[in-house]
Design an enzyme around this catalytic site. Structure first.
Site, PDB file in Angstrom:
ATOM      1  N   LYS A 172       0.872  -1.184   0.000  1.00  0.00           N
ATOM      2  CA  LYS A 172       0.000   0.000   0.000  1.00  0.00           C
ATOM      3  C   LYS A 172       0.906   1.231   0.000  1.00  0.00           C
ATOM      4  O   LYS A 172       1.598   1.500   0.977  1.00  0.00           O
ATOM      5  CB  LYS A 172      -0.896   0.041   1.240  1.00  0.00           C
ATOM      6  N   GLU A 250      11.203   1.520   9.712  1.00  0.00           N
ATOM      7  CA  GLU A 250      12.077   2.691   9.526  1.00  0.00           C
ATOM      8  C   GLU A 250      11.217   3.896   9.882  1.00  0.00           C
ATOM      9  O   GLU A 250      10.357   4.297   9.107  1.00  0.00           O
ATOM     10  CB  GLU A 250      12.580   2.710   8.081  1.00  0.00           C
ATOM     11  N   CYS A 284      13.541  11.669   6.256  1.00  0.00           N
ATOM     12  CA  CYS A 284      13.714  11.207   7.651  1.00  0.00           C
ATOM     13  C   CYS A 284      15.120  11.477   8.170  1.00  0.00           C
ATOM     14  O   CYS A 284      15.316  11.577   9.382  1.00  0.00           O
ATOM     15  CB  CYS A 284      13.466   9.715   7.755  1.00  0.00           C
ATOM     16  N   GLU A 385      10.138  16.159  14.654  1.00  0.00           N
ATOM     17  CA  GLU A 385      10.684  16.320  13.311  1.00  0.00           C
ATOM     18  C   GLU A 385       9.880  17.420  12.598  1.00  0.00           C
ATOM     19  O   GLU A 385       8.653  17.303  12.474  1.00  0.00           O
ATOM     20  CB  GLU A 385      10.445  14.994  12.586  1.00  0.00           C
TER      21      GLU A 385
HETATM   22  C1  SIN Z   1      13.530   8.495   4.201  1.00  0.00           C
HETATM   23  O1  SIN Z   1      13.314   9.697   4.335  1.00  0.00           O
HETATM   24  O2  SIN Z   1      12.915   7.658   4.862  1.00  0.00           O
HETATM   25  C2  SIN Z   1      14.520   7.938   3.231  1.00  0.00           C
HETATM   26  C3  SIN Z   1      15.607   8.844   2.938  1.00  0.00           C
HETATM   27  C4  SIN Z   1      16.748   8.208   2.197  1.00  0.00           C
HETATM   28  O3  SIN Z   1      16.671   7.106   1.671  1.00  0.00           O
HETATM   29  O4  SIN Z   1      17.786   8.846   2.182  1.00  0.00           O
END
Ligand code: SIN
Length: 483
Positions: A172, A250, A284, A385
């Site tokens: 998804k 993650e 992230c 964040e």
């Molecule tokens: C992400 O923001 O989860 C991935 C970033 C990346 O692969 O550098």
């Protein structure tokens, strides 16, 4: 453009015919409508993946690798089209859209190469007449749940190792960015991925929980691979406990970026620009807190402010845009809340610090690249964040102090520091509580490196030689009476 679910090798609408709109974040225009899928659609996808698993796992690894390699070739052949699709539904500048296609393809190539290396062990037996083996087997059906910030790379980073390992997939994609993943799956089918091996269903924010809950409850789904927020990661861990699924999570980050007074300041500014402003700060691993040692604070801020003020903000469709729109209005509101809170608590805006509302040049979802000084741990942007183009700068005095500040977060995905002192580099690298550490480097992403976090940033690793293991389990074979 593909705008329907792909289940058991067929394109189909959702079971109750409902659709939702996918919008271009640059101007909120509707790009397409896709199925707003139901729990029944999710179960049909799991039926197909379960049925295909028996035959796909038996396909020799070399053959699976060849199919992945063809997928890689087809993705690169469509680089421009896919890059534009990514930019249209996600908003990143077109140069970054093309770059993401390369990044996604690199995972497919990598796992095509790793597919043939899922080696096990022959274990020296402690008694005569025995042979002891550890063999690797695919875990089974994998549910892949991906975020909107890298619509191609995250799908590729999860589906490629799953297929390489011999698993089948139900997926998804994020509600905001389903079109890229549907396009990638179409190319996978063209490359020879058999029907049922990849199944993908789309759903709106309201209906996504029903789709995911159907997979959580399904005994046949043996693993979940998720990239997204920590609260959702916790929900998945809790709810998959009943069926004891293997998990790769993650999750969120709150990356520190430290500049010591012995750093090469120009290199540190370059590194920060790359790390922070990739995808408009919606990554992230983006630095969320920038700590600069007091002796170099003012000169660093001056160099940084000059670079940030020069960034070109505009829609993805313009070739010279460096910062696109944020993904949606909620994202812009969060950024504005963080900046307003910081200013109310004593931070000073050096550059930016406002929404860009000029309708002729910008749509509704743009925020100006921003530098703030005088940031403190009490501010919301220190704890959460921000996921936007905002750089809060904190001044610090000592190494011990900054390491404590950097680690003072529940998260531990990425961290960065700049120093030219070798012993300090070794000490700080050891001390940082983070799954990924950039040392005098801001661009960390690579298919050859293990990507993943510690603490509330989750567990499991993607990419690298370790990325395949997340989709395999070890079976111990003990052969007796051989003497
Ligand atoms: C992400 O923001 O989860 C991935 C970033 C990346 O692969 O550098």
């Amino acid at each position: 453009m593909h705008t329907r679910n792909f289940v058991a090798g067929r394109w189909a609408g959702g079971s109750d015919g409902r659709v939702y709109a996918v919008r271009n974040p640059a101007d909120d225009s509707v790009v397409a409508e896709v199925p707003d899928s139901t729990a029944d659609d999710a179960r049909s996808a799991a039926d197909a993946a379960h049925a295909a698993f028996r035959t796909w796992r038996a396909v020799p690894a070399r053959q699976r690798a060849a199919i992945l390699r063809r997928w890689y070739d087809l993705v690169l052949a469509q680089r421009e089209t896919l890059g534009r699709l990514i930019s249209t539904e996600q908003g990143k500048p077109i140069a970054e859209g093309r770059g993401e296609v390369d990044y996604a393809a690199s995972y497919i190539a990598w796992f095509a190469e790793e597919a043939v290396r899922a080696n096990g062990d022959v274990i020296p037996a402690p008694v005569p007449g025995r042979r002891m083996l550890a063999v690797k087997e695919p875990v089974g059906v994998v549910a892949v749940i991906t975020p909107w910030n890298f619509p191609a790379a995250m799908i590729a980073r999860k589906i490629a190792p799953a297929l390489a390992a011999g698993c089948t997939v139900v997926a998804k994609p994020a509600e905001d960015t389903p079109l890229t993943s549907l396009a990638l799956v179409a190319l996978a089918a063209e490359a020879g991925v058999p029907p049922g091996v990849i199944n993908i269903v789309t759903a709106s924010r309201q209906r996504a929980p029903a789709v995911v809950d159907a997979w959580l409850a399904d005994e046949r789904v043996r693993k979940i691979s998720f990239t997204g927020s920590t609260p959702v990661g916790r929900h998945l861990a809790r709810e998959s406990a009943a069926t004891l699924k293997k998990l790769s999570l993650e999750l969120g980050g709150n990356a520190p970026f430290i500049v010591f007074d012995d750093a090469d300041l120009d290199a540190a500014v370059d590194g920060l620009m790359v790390a922070k402003f990739r995808n408009g700060g919606q990554t992230c691993v983006c630095p969320n807190r920038v700590y600069v040692q007091r002796g170099v604070h003012d000169v660093f801020v001056e160099k940084l402010a000059r670079r940030v003020a020069a960034l070109k903000v505009g829609p993805a469709s313009r070739d010279d845009s460096q910062i696109g729109p944020m993904i949606n209005a909620r994202a812009v509101e969060k950024i504005a809340r963080h900046v307003d809170d910081a200013v109310a608590r004593g931070a000073r805006v050096v550059v930016g610090g406002k929404r860009l509302r000029d309708a002729a040049a910008h749509g509704p979802n743009f925020y100006a690249p921003t530098v703030l000084v005088g940031a403190t741990p009490a501010m919301a942007l220190s704890c959460e964040e921000t996921f936007g183009p905002v750089v809060p700068v904190y001044a610090f005095d000592t190494e011990d102090e900054v390491v404590a500040l950097a680690n003072d977060t529940p998260y531990g995905l990425a961290a960065y520091f700049y120093t030219q002192h070798m012993a300090r580099a070794a000490r700080v690298a050891d001390a940082l509580e983070s799954g990924i550490v950039g040392i005098n480097e801001g661009a960390l992403a690579s298919e050859a490196a293990p990507f993943g976090g510690v603490k509330a940033s989750g567990y499991g690793r993607e990419g690298s030689v370790h990325g395949l293991d997340d989709y395999l389990h070890l079976k111990y074979l003990c052969e007796g009476r051989l003497a």
